[in-house]
Scaffold this motif. Structure first.
Motif, PDB file in Angstrom:
ATOM      1  N   PHE A   1      53.338  40.375  56.052  1.00 27.72           N
ATOM      2  CA  PHE A   1      53.024  39.107  55.406  1.00 27.72           C
ATOM      3  C   PHE A   1      51.514  38.896  55.511  1.00 27.72           C
ATOM      4  N   VAL A   2      50.858  38.820  54.369  1.00 23.21           N
ATOM      5  CA  VAL A   2      49.401  38.696  54.337  1.00 23.21           C
ATOM      6  C   VAL A   2      49.070  37.408  53.574  1.00 23.21           C
ATOM      7  N   ALA A   3      48.701  36.366  54.312  1.00 23.50           N
ATOM      8  CA  ALA A   3      48.519  35.063  53.667  1.00 23.50           C
ATOM      9  C   ALA A   3      47.436  34.264  54.369  1.00 23.50           C
ATOM     10  N   PRO A   4      46.708  33.436  53.614  1.00 29.33           N
ATOM     11  CA  PRO A   4      45.801  32.496  54.258  1.00 29.33           C
ATOM     12  C   PRO A   4      46.590  31.589  55.216  1.00 29.33           C
TER      13      PRO A   4
ATOM     14  N   SER B   1      43.165  44.976  53.734  1.00 25.95           N
ATOM     15  CA  SER B   1      42.690  46.363  53.655  1.00 25.95           C
ATOM     16  C   SER B   1      43.194  47.208  54.834  1.00 25.95           C
ATOM     17  N   ALA B   2      43.549  46.544  55.936  1.00 23.60           N
ATOM     18  CA  ALA B   2      44.044  47.289  57.107  1.00 23.60           C
ATOM     19  C   ALA B   2      45.447  47.847  56.879  1.00 23.60           C
ATOM     20  N   VAL B   3      46.207  47.255  55.967  1.00 18.66           N
ATOM     21  CA  VAL B   3      47.571  47.744  55.720  1.00 18.66           C
ATOM     22  C   VAL B   3      47.714  48.399  54.338  1.00 18.66           C
ATOM     23  N   ALA B   4      46.640  48.386  53.553  1.00 16.17           N
ATOM     24  CA  ALA B   4      46.722  48.890  52.168  1.00 16.17           C
ATOM     25  C   ALA B   4      47.174  50.349  52.118  1.00 16.17           C
TER      26      ALA B   4
END
Ligand code: CP
Length: 319
Positions: free
Chosen positions: A184-187, A214-217
């Motif tokens: 889950f990548v969210a503000p 970018s760390a999980v891309a």
């Protein structure tokens, strides 16, 4: 399954049935007997919020199977809701004209409320920040088509996860498959809500919240980007300013991703995927939108295959 209200209603068997029919629907051509399969059926699209894909894909699916659509421009503005009619009264009226009702509404829980008043199937086409289960069908169908499997993969859900009904519905459906890891990548102001996290933990799904996309891309097989939903921030505009523009998918990010991966987005987008990404073969979002036609036809195909006549239920025995 008479109504489609939330994606927890599905299971792998029902999804397989819908996807099998959806695949067959890709081959339906005008003028063939299959293209008249819903001759005489009437569907109403009752939309109290704007839509391009959901409404038009449902309407196109019905048109391409020989059925008819009843609609009004923006139900909130041009139906008798503008005069104060309740949702329940509108449903009790429209069910007299249509065999099923596709409903989009601005309030979470409205599809369930409509279903409680309805004698024809209600298909939830998005209820505020609640759920969007028919989008989840499209999304899972697309993942299968794009990466070739629904098990053993990693997905990054990105953007407005608090208000995003598509990510909520998708998380529920993906939890039905083996070994799907979720990032889950969210503000901070729009993180995934606790009810979903607790549910996933309860059913043994591995999930993690991360700040740095970018760390999980390089790890994700599916990057599912979403729009920061400005319309849900009317009472807290400062939070919208904090959230917008935080995560952008651009050529630099694409360079980090696997060659065999896909970028998805339920659309519409604002600026969260740069147009330069559109020509990348991994940009799957317009193919995803097109799949809405087949998934919609797939659901309606299940209706046909189950032998349910127009006015009957949506093939309860098949779900
Ligand atoms: N994906 C989706 O729900 O798009 P629309 O709002 O255009 O229907």
């Amino acid at each position: 399954l008479k109504h489609v209200i939330e994606s927890q209603q599905f299971n792998q068997a029902s999804l397989n049935t819908i996807f099998e029919v959806a695949r067959q629907m890709e081959d339906v051509r005008p003028g063939t007997p299959e293209s008249r399969a819903l001759d005489g059926a009437v569907m109403s699209t009752l939309f109290y919020e704007p839509s391009t894909r959901t409404r038009l894909s449902f309407e196109a699916a019905m048109a391409r199977l020989g059925g008819t659509v009843l609609s009004t421009e923006s139900a909130g503005e041009f139906s008798s809701a503008a005069k104060g009619e309740t949702l329940e009264d509108t449903i009790r009226t429209v069910e007299g004209y249509a065999d099923c009702i596709v409903l989009r509404h601005f309030q979470a829980g409205s599809a369930k409320k409509a279903a409680s008043a309805a004698s024809v199937p209600i298909l939830n086409a998005g209820d505020g920040p609640g759920q969007h289960p028919t989008q989840a069908l499209i999304d899972v169908y697309t993942i299968q088509r794009e990466i070739g499997r629904l098990e053993n993969f990693t997905v990054g859900l990105v953007g407005d996860l608090a208000n995003g009904r598509t990510v909520r519905s998708l998380a529920y459906v993906l939890s039905m498959y083996e070994n799907v890891k979720m990032y889950f990548v969210a503000p901070d102001v729009v993180r995934m809500k606790d009810d979903i996290k607790e549910y996933l933990t309860g059913v043994g799904v591995q999930w993690e919240e991360v700040d740095d996309l970018s760390a999980v891309a390089a790890e994700v097989d599916v990057l599912y980007q979403t729009r920061i939903q400005k319309e849900r921030f009317q009472d807290r505009p400062d939070d919208y300013e904090l959230a917008k523009g935080r995560y952008i998918v651009d050529a630099k990010l694409m360079a980090l991703m696997k060659q065999k991966s896909v970028v998805m987005h339920p659309l519409p987008r604002v600026d969260e995927i740069s147009p330069e990404v559109d020509s990348d073969p991994r940009a799957g979002y317009f193919r995803q939108a097109k799949n809405g036609l087949f998934a919609g036809q797939g659901g309606q195909g299940v209706l046909i295959r189950s032998g349910a006549a127009p006015g009957g239920d949506l093939g309860a025995s098949r779900f």
